[in-house]
Scaffold this motif. Sequence first.
Motif, PDB file in Angstrom:
ATOM      1  N   SER A 208       0.806  -1.226   0.000  1.00 57.87           N
ATOM      2  CA  SER A 208       0.000   0.000   0.000  1.00 57.87           C
ATOM      3  C   SER A 208       0.839   1.275   0.000  1.00 57.87           C
ATOM      4  O   SER A 208       0.330   2.336   0.336  1.00 57.87           O
ATOM      5  CB  SER A 208      -0.959   0.024   1.207  1.00 57.87           C
ATOM      6  N   LEU A 209       2.113   1.183  -0.364  1.00 53.80           N
ATOM      7  CA  LEU A 209       2.940   2.383  -0.428  1.00 53.80           C
ATOM      8  C   LEU A 209       3.681   2.421  -1.757  1.00 53.80           C
ATOM      9  O   LEU A 209       4.410   1.501  -2.101  1.00 53.80           O
ATOM     10  CB  LEU A 209       3.948   2.428   0.716  1.00 53.80           C
ATOM     11  N   MET A 210       3.451   3.491  -2.497  1.00 50.79           N
ATOM     12  CA  MET A 210       4.096   3.681  -3.791  1.00 50.79           C
ATOM     13  C   MET A 210       5.093   4.841  -3.713  1.00 50.79           C
ATOM     14  O   MET A 210       4.898   5.776  -2.943  1.00 50.79           O
ATOM     15  CB  MET A 210       3.054   4.016  -4.865  1.00 50.79           C
ATOM     16  N   VAL A 211       6.122   4.758  -4.543  1.00 46.93           N
ATOM     17  CA  VAL A 211       7.046   5.872  -4.699  1.00 46.93           C
ATOM     18  C   VAL A 211       6.916   6.381  -6.126  1.00 46.93           C
ATOM     19  O   VAL A 211       6.853   5.600  -7.080  1.00 46.93           O
ATOM     20  CB  VAL A 211       8.491   5.449  -4.408  1.00 46.93           C
ATOM     21  N   VAL A 212       6.859   7.700  -6.272  1.00 42.67           N
ATOM     22  CA  VAL A 212       6.745   8.339  -7.583  1.00 42.67           C
ATOM     23  C   VAL A 212       8.025   9.136  -7.832  1.00 42.67           C
ATOM     24  O   VAL A 212       8.408   9.961  -7.009  1.00 42.67           O
ATOM     25  CB  VAL A 212       5.518   9.273  -7.642  1.00 42.67           C
ATOM     26  N   GLU A 213       8.684   8.862  -8.933  1.00 40.28           N
ATOM     27  CA  GLU A 213       9.861   9.621  -9.358  1.00 40.28           C
ATOM     28  C   GLU A 213       9.502  10.415 -10.613  1.00 40.28           C
ATOM     29  O   GLU A 213       9.083   9.837 -11.618  1.00 40.28           O
ATOM     30  CB  GLU A 213      11.041   8.692  -9.663  1.00 40.28           C
ATOM     31  N   VAL A 214       9.651  11.722 -10.522  1.00 42.32           N
ATOM     32  CA  VAL A 214       9.350  12.606 -11.652  1.00 42.32           C
ATOM     33  C   VAL A 214      10.674  13.199 -12.128  1.00 42.32           C
ATOM     34  O   VAL A 214      11.319  13.935 -11.386  1.00 42.32           O
ATOM     35  CB  VAL A 214       8.366  13.728 -11.246  1.00 42.32           C
ATOM     36  N   LYS A 215      11.078  12.869 -13.352  1.00 37.12           N
ATOM     37  CA  LYS A 215      12.386  13.283 -13.854  1.00 37.12           C
ATOM     38  C   LYS A 215      12.253  14.103 -15.134  1.00 37.12           C
ATOM     39  O   LYS A 215      11.332  13.902 -15.917  1.00 37.12           O
ATOM     40  CB  LYS A 215      13.269  12.059 -14.150  1.00 37.12           C
ATOM     41  N   LYS A 216      13.200  14.995 -15.313  1.00 38.94           N
ATOM     42  CA  LYS A 216      13.308  15.722 -16.575  1.00 38.94           C
ATOM     43  C   LYS A 216      14.071  14.850 -17.564  1.00 38.94           C
ATOM     44  O   LYS A 216      15.208  14.452 -17.306  1.00 38.94           O
ATOM     45  CB  LYS A 216      14.052  17.040 -16.364  1.00 38.94           C
ATOM     46  N   SER A 217      13.444  14.556 -18.709  1.00 37.53           N
ATOM     47  CA  SER A 217      14.111  13.774 -19.749  1.00 37.53           C
ATOM     48  C   SER A 217      14.893  14.662 -20.696  1.00 37.53           C
ATOM     49  O   SER A 217      15.973  14.307 -21.149  1.00 37.53           O
ATOM     50  CB  SER A 217      13.079  12.957 -20.536  1.00 37.53           C
ATOM     51  N   SER A 218      14.332  15.838 -21.003  1.00 33.31           N
ATOM     52  CA  SER A 218      15.026  16.791 -21.864  1.00 33.31           C
ATOM     53  C   SER A 218      14.431  18.171 -21.633  1.00 33.31           C
ATOM     54  O   SER A 218      13.371  18.323 -21.020  1.00 33.31           O
ATOM     55  CB  SER A 218      14.883  16.395 -23.343  1.00 33.31           C
ATOM     56  N   GLY A 219      15.143  19.195 -22.136  1.00 35.03           N
ATOM     57  CA  GLY A 219      14.662  20.551 -21.951  1.00 35.03           C
ATOM     58  C   GLY A 219      15.440  21.301 -20.886  1.00 35.03           C
ATOM     59  O   GLY A 219      16.474  20.828 -20.386  1.00 35.03           O
ATOM     60  N   ASP A 220      14.919  22.446 -20.507  1.00 36.56           N
ATOM     61  CA  ASP A 220      15.603  23.342 -19.575  1.00 36.56           C
ATOM     62  C   ASP A 220      15.260  23.004 -18.132  1.00 36.56           C
ATOM     63  O   ASP A 220      14.083  22.818 -17.793  1.00 36.56           O
ATOM     64  CB  ASP A 220      15.212  24.789 -19.887  1.00 36.56           C
ATOM     65  N   THR A 221      16.280  22.941 -17.268  1.00 30.88           N
ATOM     66  CA  THR A 221      16.067  22.581 -15.867  1.00 30.88           C
ATOM     67  C   THR A 221      15.235  23.624 -15.144  1.00 30.88           C
ATOM     68  O   THR A 221      14.382  23.289 -14.314  1.00 30.88           O
ATOM     69  CB  THR A 221      17.421  22.409 -15.147  1.00 30.88           C
ATOM     70  N   LEU A 222      15.468  24.896 -15.414  1.00 33.67           N
ATOM     71  CA  LEU A 222      14.691  25.945 -14.762  1.00 33.67           C
ATOM     72  C   LEU A 222      13.216  25.832 -15.124  1.00 33.67           C
ATOM     73  O   LEU A 222      12.337  25.938 -14.259  1.00 33.67           O
ATOM     74  CB  LEU A 222      15.224  27.321 -15.161  1.00 33.67           C
ATOM     75  N   GLU A 223      12.909  25.588 -16.413  1.00 37.21           N
ATOM     76  CA  GLU A 223      11.517  25.423 -16.828  1.00 37.21           C
ATOM     77  C   GLU A 223      10.898  24.194 -16.164  1.00 37.21           C
ATOM     78  O   GLU A 223       9.726  24.208 -15.773  1.00 37.21           O
ATOM     79  CB  GLU A 223      11.450  25.299 -18.347  1.00 37.21           C
ATOM     80  N   TYR A 224      11.687  23.130 -16.015  1.00 35.73           N
ATOM     81  CA  TYR A 224      11.200  21.924 -15.323  1.00 35.73           C
ATOM     82  C   TYR A 224      10.871  22.229 -13.867  1.00 35.73           C
ATOM     83  O   TYR A 224       9.804  21.838 -13.363  1.00 35.73           O
ATOM     84  CB  TYR A 224      12.264  20.827 -15.416  1.00 35.73           C
ATOM     85  N   ASN A 225      11.790  22.929 -13.181  1.00 35.92           N
ATOM     86  CA  ASN A 225      11.548  23.261 -11.779  1.00 35.92           C
ATOM     87  C   ASN A 225      10.341  24.167 -11.614  1.00 35.92           C
ATOM     88  O   ASN A 225       9.558  24.018 -10.666  1.00 35.92           O
ATOM     89  CB  ASN A 225      12.788  23.911 -11.166  1.00 35.92           C
TER      90      ASN A 225
END
Length: 430
Positions: A383-400
């Motif tokens: 009953s416990l999941m972990v979610v990882e959200v990663k930037k695959s491409s593009g600008d890091t600032l826009e991702y943040n």
Amino acid sequence: MGSDEKLGFLHGKYELGRVIGHGSFAKVYVARNLQTGKSVAMKAVDKEKVIRVGMMEQVKREISVMKMIHHPNVVELHEVMASKTKIYLAMEFLRGGELFERIHRRGRLGEEAARSYFRQLISAVDFCHSRGVFHRDLKPENLLLDEKGSLKVTDFGLSALSNGHLRSDGLLHTTCGTPAYVAPEVIGNRGYDGAKADIWSCGVILYVLLAGFLPFREGNIVSLYRKISRSDFNFPAWFSPESRRLISKILDPNPGTRITIAKIMDSSWFKKPERSNQEVQAGDEADAGGEVSETLNAFHIISLSEGFNLSPLFEDKKRVEKEEVIFATTRTASSVISKIEELGKTKDFMVRKGESRVMLQGRRSGRKGKLSIAADVFPVAPSLMVVEVKKSSGDTLEYNQFCTKDLKPALRDIQWTTSAAAATSPPAAA
């Protein structure tokens, strides 16, 4: 800001000084009691913001617990006041800062200093348990120091009470805390004894005091939880045999056989006679001076979910730009993916999804091409999941910016938050 704050006075009793910290929901001021002339830390909580994110129960719980606990090693709550828009907490003003900061500056502590702090911690935790209070988020950031160097436990926002939060099985069930300090039974989501979970966290803290880094250190939260569940850690060479024996008994993954506070207090390491303060400080400087093979860089593990932390109520920490965020949830993978899919479509992303992964591809080019984001969902415990959200491409600032402005609010109601961001379950579900 209310008119009383603008004028620099509060209820005609306190003169507000400089802001010494602020977060998403509150500011904390240095204030002076006009009657006594003494300084206090005045936390001004924004009612509207707290209600909007469902954290009013957390604030009420913290206030009620602090009113119950009067102990030399627990931060004292002097009084609570309110206006139409704010809740004001006049608290003990501590000039020594966080114990975490002391470790961060100096590395590991000497054994005498570590024992002194650990004794004070155990004294405070034992008193809380005797009053039916379980802290559930013990870590060095929640241990403050006064001007004399005495330890004070703070931040009871995730605490639970034995006379209201236990289920019919006599256990707590809310999965909460800070990942690297959480007991394995809390992660397992099958119910846990709050006192035994606090003892585990105390053991992690003792290890950190003596080592200068965490016992369970992994860059991946799944691997971290696996290590915690097996109590898979090693002792540095400088740990004494007595300290090793005690920590091994505290970090027992089986809560049924884990050492109790009474037996901790009766252990030979805990009972070792104290030297004078000057001797302790001198020994601490000598012991910690030259043999730190690892640094506190490992403390990034302290809150692996910090990317989705709702932010401690009364602190504002600068964060470096990141290309991934991690959080835990008790929701199903399909519900998480559906939420992210819905958000992606509203923000003009192309969406591709599977059973445990969803990909968002921006339609427009940014500073470094099209922003592409991948979110993976996988189980780490029942009953416990972990979610990882990663930037695959593009600008890091826009991702943040996307994570901060769009993704966090969209997923706020499904995440298991850490640190001061309490679970929003009703008290009975604790």
